[in-house]
Write a protein that holds these residues in place. Structure first.
Motif, PDB file in Angstrom:
ATOM      1  N   ALA A 111       0.841  -1.200   0.000  1.00 60.34           N
ATOM      2  CA  ALA A 111       0.000   0.000   0.000  1.00 60.34           C
ATOM      3  C   ALA A 111       0.879   1.255   0.000  1.00 60.34           C
ATOM      4  N   THR A 167       2.214   4.965   0.952  1.00 58.49           N
ATOM      5  CA  THR A 167       2.282   5.714   2.209  1.00 58.49           C
ATOM      6  C   THR A 167       1.244   6.823   2.210  1.00 58.49           C
ATOM      7  N   ARG A 168       0.567   7.021   3.323  1.00 57.12           N
ATOM      8  CA  ARG A 168      -0.427   8.084   3.442  1.00 57.12           C
ATOM      9  C   ARG A 168       0.238   9.311   4.063  1.00 57.12           C
ATOM     10  N   ASP A 189      -6.598  14.722  -5.679  1.00 62.47           N
ATOM     11  CA  ASP A 189      -6.583  13.543  -4.806  1.00 62.47           C
ATOM     12  C   ASP A 189      -6.043  13.883  -3.424  1.00 62.47           C
ATOM     13  N   GLU A 223      -5.978   5.996  -5.039  1.00 64.09           N
ATOM     14  CA  GLU A 223      -6.190   4.921  -4.063  1.00 64.09           C
ATOM     15  C   GLU A 223      -5.741   5.300  -2.651  1.00 64.09           C
ATOM     16  N   CYS A 224      -5.063   6.432  -2.512  1.00 60.08           N
ATOM     17  CA  CYS A 224      -4.594   6.881  -1.193  1.00 60.08           C
ATOM     18  C   CYS A 224      -4.445   8.401  -1.201  1.00 60.08           C
TER      19      CYS A 224
END
Length: 70
Positions: free
Chosen positions: A6, A8-9, A57, A34-35
């Motif tokens: 995944a 990194t946020r 985004d 996606e994030c």
């Protein structure tokens, strides 16, 4: 080695006391579909450009001087 695939946020980003001149775009902030990026706060920002801010985004952007979300 990353613990996950995944992305990194990024969140809780603060930009403060920035001055400058740019050609096309002064600040460009891009998350991933996606994030998306989390919250972004801007304070005392003085930029000159054809486009001063481009955000995609990402969560809410807050300009502290005007107190309005973008």
């Amino acid at each position: 080695m990353p613990k996950s695939d995944a992305p990194t946020r990024f969140e809780g980003i603060h930009l403060k006391n920035i001055k400058g001149n740019a050609g096309k775009t002064a600040v460009e902030i891009r998350g991933l579909p996606e994030c998306p990026m989390g919250s972004l706060w801007m304070e005392n920002i003085r930029l000159t450009a054809k486009q001063t801010l481009a955000v995609s985004d990402a969560g809410a952007a807050q300009n502290k001087e005007s107190g309005r979300g973008e």
